[in-house]
Design a protein around this motif. Structure first.
Motif, PDB file in Angstrom:
ATOM      1  N   ASP A  42       0.829  -1.211   0.000  1.00  0.00           N
ATOM      2  CA  ASP A  42       0.000   0.000   0.000  1.00  0.00           C
ATOM      3  C   ASP A  42       0.864   1.262   0.000  1.00  0.00           C
ATOM      4  N   GLY A 100      -0.978   4.568   0.828  1.00  0.00           N
ATOM      5  CA  GLY A 100      -1.260   4.825   2.225  1.00  0.00           C
ATOM      6  C   GLY A 100      -0.093   5.495   2.928  1.00  0.00           C
ATOM      7  N   ALA A 137      -5.138   8.477  11.861  1.00  0.00           N
ATOM      8  CA  ALA A 137      -6.155   7.610  11.267  1.00  0.00           C
ATOM      9  C   ALA A 137      -5.545   6.736  10.172  1.00  0.00           C
ATOM     10  N   GLU A 138      -4.664   7.325   9.354  1.00  0.00           N
ATOM     11  CA  GLU A 138      -4.018   6.547   8.283  1.00  0.00           C
ATOM     12  C   GLU A 138      -3.082   5.511   8.876  1.00  0.00           C
ATOM     13  N   GLU A 197      -3.397   4.057  11.751  1.00  0.00           N
ATOM     14  CA  GLU A 197      -4.213   2.997  12.326  1.00  0.00           C
ATOM     15  C   GLU A 197      -4.723   2.040  11.246  1.00  0.00           C
ATOM     16  N   ARG A 198      -5.089   2.582  10.081  1.00  0.00           N
ATOM     17  CA  ARG A 198      -5.524   1.718   8.975  1.00  0.00           C
ATOM     18  C   ARG A 198      -4.374   0.815   8.534  1.00  0.00           C
ATOM     19  N   THR A 234      -3.855  -2.044  10.841  1.00  0.00           N
ATOM     20  CA  THR A 234      -4.792  -3.134  10.547  1.00  0.00           C
ATOM     21  C   THR A 234      -4.279  -3.965   9.384  1.00  0.00           C
ATOM     22  N   LEU A 235      -3.812  -3.290   8.330  1.00  0.00           N
ATOM     23  CA  LEU A 235      -3.285  -3.998   7.161  1.00  0.00           C
ATOM     24  C   LEU A 235      -2.074  -4.846   7.534  1.00  0.00           C
ATOM     25  N   THR A 263     -10.721  -5.525   3.970  1.00  0.00           N
ATOM     26  CA  THR A 263     -11.071  -4.692   5.127  1.00  0.00           C
ATOM     27  C   THR A 263     -10.471  -3.304   5.033  1.00  0.00           C
ATOM     28  N   THR A 264      -9.263  -3.217   4.486  1.00  0.00           N
ATOM     29  CA  THR A 264      -8.567  -1.936   4.410  1.00  0.00           C
ATOM     30  C   THR A 264      -8.732  -1.239   3.061  1.00  0.00           C
TER      31      THR A 264
END
Length: 302
Positions: free
Chosen positions: A220, A223, A241-242, A244-245, A248-249, A298-299
């Motif tokens: 990514d 991102g 926020a980015e 945190e995403r 998750t990835l 999900t991401t």
């Protein structure tokens, strides 16, 4: 191209796509480079840990650098790892990479046999003397028994031996000390401090790091480019926020080395043809690939 005075931004450590018979898949490698450059990254780093450099033959290493350098044609800075056990061997790899088109070299301290701090210093000074190119220290304690310490890094930076540090130590206190001291001293103001901790990019940039070398950035890159731009703009809420995403990835990584997961994700995203890993590493199982696909979805990447 020549490197900027202080290299920074997003500099992904490029995966090495491979064919099922274990050769470098140059077609997939070119698509991966386009995938990264199209996202707006600031440079590329080939032949690092994420590139599986320790598992590649000299011929395969040369193929990677030649392929990427020719494709970039000077459009972005290109760092190449010269990773080996002894100073003469590192010099050979470094000279080959520079001849193939790399703009700078990344090297660890010697490994396999334990060395002393004085020998680590001699190693980097001999490398700098033997190369007419920027040299970056690679702090990788998982592979190197004697790390270059804070005082040594700063001394080598002040003496012009090192152009920067690629820190994959996970030792955030030492990283902070190097960063604060280097950027606070006019003698080392050009020293580039790059974090390899892709899950703490916002924190590292808040401390003043120049950039990030994120293995997950293969999967990514957009991102990480967004994350670094949010930080540069001082928009820490969006940066968090980015980050945190991306955390998750990063759940796609279920083994100590993330390369197999990165390759599986790149294949699922249609960037590379195969998720073959260099021997003796094994690719993901079908169940692991299914988990990767779910996290990609999900991401927002699948």
């Amino acid at each position: 191209m020549s490197l900027p005075t202080r290299l920074g931004g997003v500099i992904p450590p490029v995966c090495t796509p491979m064919t099922p018979d274990g050769e470098v898949d140059t077609g997939s490698l070119l698509r991966l480079v386009d995938h990264l450059t199209g996202a707006g990254v600031d440079g590329l780093f080939v032949l690092g840990t994420t590139s599986e450099v320790a598992f590649l033959t000299d011929r395969q290493r040369a193929t990677v650098v030649e392929t990427v350098a020719a494709h970039l044609s000077g459009s972005l800075p290109l760092l190449a790892g010269a990773i080996d056990t002894t100073t003469p061997r590192v010099l050979e790899h470094a000279r080959a990479a520079l001849a193939a088109g790399a703009d700078g070299v990344v090297a660890t301290a010697p490994f396999y046999a334990r060395t002393s701090p004085a020998e680590v210093e001699r190693h980097f000074r001999l490398l700098a003397d033997g190369l007419n190119a920027p040299l970056f220290a690679y702090d990788l304690p998982s592979a190197v028994p004697v790390r270059p310490g804070t005082e040594l890094l700063l001394r080598l930076a002040a003496d012009g031996v090192l152009a920067g540090l690629k820190d994959s130590s996970g030792d955030h206190l030492t990283f902070r000390r190097v960063l604060t001291a280097a950027h606070g001293d006019p003698a080392t103001s050009d020293f580039s401090v790059l974090t390899g901790s892709e899950n703490l990019v916002d924190v590292a940039l808040l401390m003043g790091a120049d950039g990030v070398v994120p293995g997950l950035g293969n999967v990514d890159p957009h991102g990480y480019v967004r994350l670094v731009r949010h930080c540069a703009a001082g928009d820490w809420q969006r940066a968090r926020a980015e980050q945190e995403r991306l955390l998750t990835l990063f759940g796609i990584v279920a083994r100590p080395q993330g390369v197999a997961a990165f390759k599986a994700a790149l294949r699922l995203r249609g960037v590379i043809d195969h998720d073959t890993t260099a021997e003796p590493q094994s690719p993901l199982t079908d169940a692991e690939r299914e988990r990767v696909a779910k996290l990609l979805a999900t991401t927002g990447l699948l």
